[in-house]
Design an enzyme around this catalytic site. Structure first.
Site, PDB file in Angstrom:
ATOM      1  CB  CYS A   1      -0.691  -0.047   1.267  1.00 46.35           C
ATOM      2  SG  CYS A   1      -1.962   1.352   1.399  1.00 46.35           S
TER       3      CYS A   1
ATOM      4  CG  HIS B   1      -5.684  -2.382  -1.268  1.00 50.29           C
ATOM      5  ND1 HIS B   1      -4.589  -3.247  -0.639  1.00 50.29           N
ATOM      6  CD2 HIS B   1      -5.415  -1.157  -1.349  1.00 50.29           C
ATOM      7  CE1 HIS B   1      -3.915  -2.233  -0.186  1.00 50.29           C
ATOM      8  NE2 HIS B   1      -4.406  -0.996  -0.516  1.00 50.29           N
ATOM      9  CD  GLU B   2      -6.737   1.408  -3.903  1.00 48.55           C
ATOM     10  OE1 GLU B   2      -6.706   2.555  -3.264  1.00 48.55           O
ATOM     11  OE2 GLU B   2      -5.625   0.884  -3.986  1.00 48.55           O
TER      12      GLU B   2
ATOM     13  CG  HIS C   1      -7.275   2.843   1.348  1.00 51.38           C
ATOM     14  ND1 HIS C   1      -6.538   2.769   2.191  1.00 51.38           N
ATOM     15  CD2 HIS C   1      -6.675   2.092   0.513  1.00 51.38           C
ATOM     16  CE1 HIS C   1      -5.301   2.324   2.392  1.00 51.38           C
ATOM     17  NE2 HIS C   1      -5.400   1.952   0.800  1.00 51.38           N
TER      18      HIS C   1
END
Length: 184
Positions: free
Chosen positions: A110, A153-154, A157
């Site tokens: 990341c 993953h994004e 966030h």
């Protein structure tokens, strides 16, 4: 143009917040932010630009990573067939996913995390994502493999979740039952 100094690091409180929805139509400021996220991931993969500006290469970036707690992400990568998957999205959400799991054999990294967190990050093997493009179009994407992992993953966030939250703390490399191992 975004630089590495614009990306906040692990421990910053914004990375653990649930980001706010972006009002539609987006403001000019939100359009510029989303454009800059996509520009960063594109520039970071260009050997000349990444070297010149000391950009750490990345395949995805979310607005909270530049200390903007809004639901915006950019992803720029090739799928396993060599097709370019390049999107900048407002308010992306996973609308469906497979039961089957997947993980990257090499683990995940990341841009907001400088240290290495070895281990398998459990993800869904296939997902369907909906969001609004920079041009204001509704987009529906069916993804698998690395693109599916990158979008998860994004989107994590946007919900204050870091990739290492998914790693088994007791046994980071414990095989994930029935999961697809993806080589990067």
């Amino acid at each position: 143009m975004l630089m590495m100094d614009d990306i906040i690091r692990d421990g910053h409180p914004t990375l653990r917040k649930v980001a706010a929805e972006v009002s539609m139509p987006p403001s000019e400021e939100d359009r510029e932010i989303l454009k800059s996220l996509l520009e960063y991931v594109q520039n970071s993969q260009d050997p000349e630009l990444s070297s010149k500006y000391k950009l750490r290469p990345g395949i995805g970036l979310a607005a909270p990573q530049i200390n903007v707690s809004k639901r915006m992400i950019a992803v720029h990568l090739l799928d396993d067939k060599g097709n370019l998957i390049s999107y900048a999205l407002y308010n992306p959400k996973i609308v469906s996913h497979s039961v089957e799991k997947a993980y990257l054999v090499s683990g995940e990294g990341c841009l907001s995390v400088d240290e290495n967190f070895p281990g398998f990050v459990e993800r869904f093997a296939r997902i369907t994502v909906k969001g609004i493009s920079l041009e204001g179009e509704e987009v529906k994407l069916r993804l698998k493999g690395l693109p599916a992992i990158c979008f998860q993953h994004e989107i994590d966030h946007l919900n204050g979740i870091m990739f290492y939250d998914h790693i088994n703390k007791q046994d980071p490399f414990k095989p994930i039952e029935g999961a697809i191992a993806i080589e990067r």
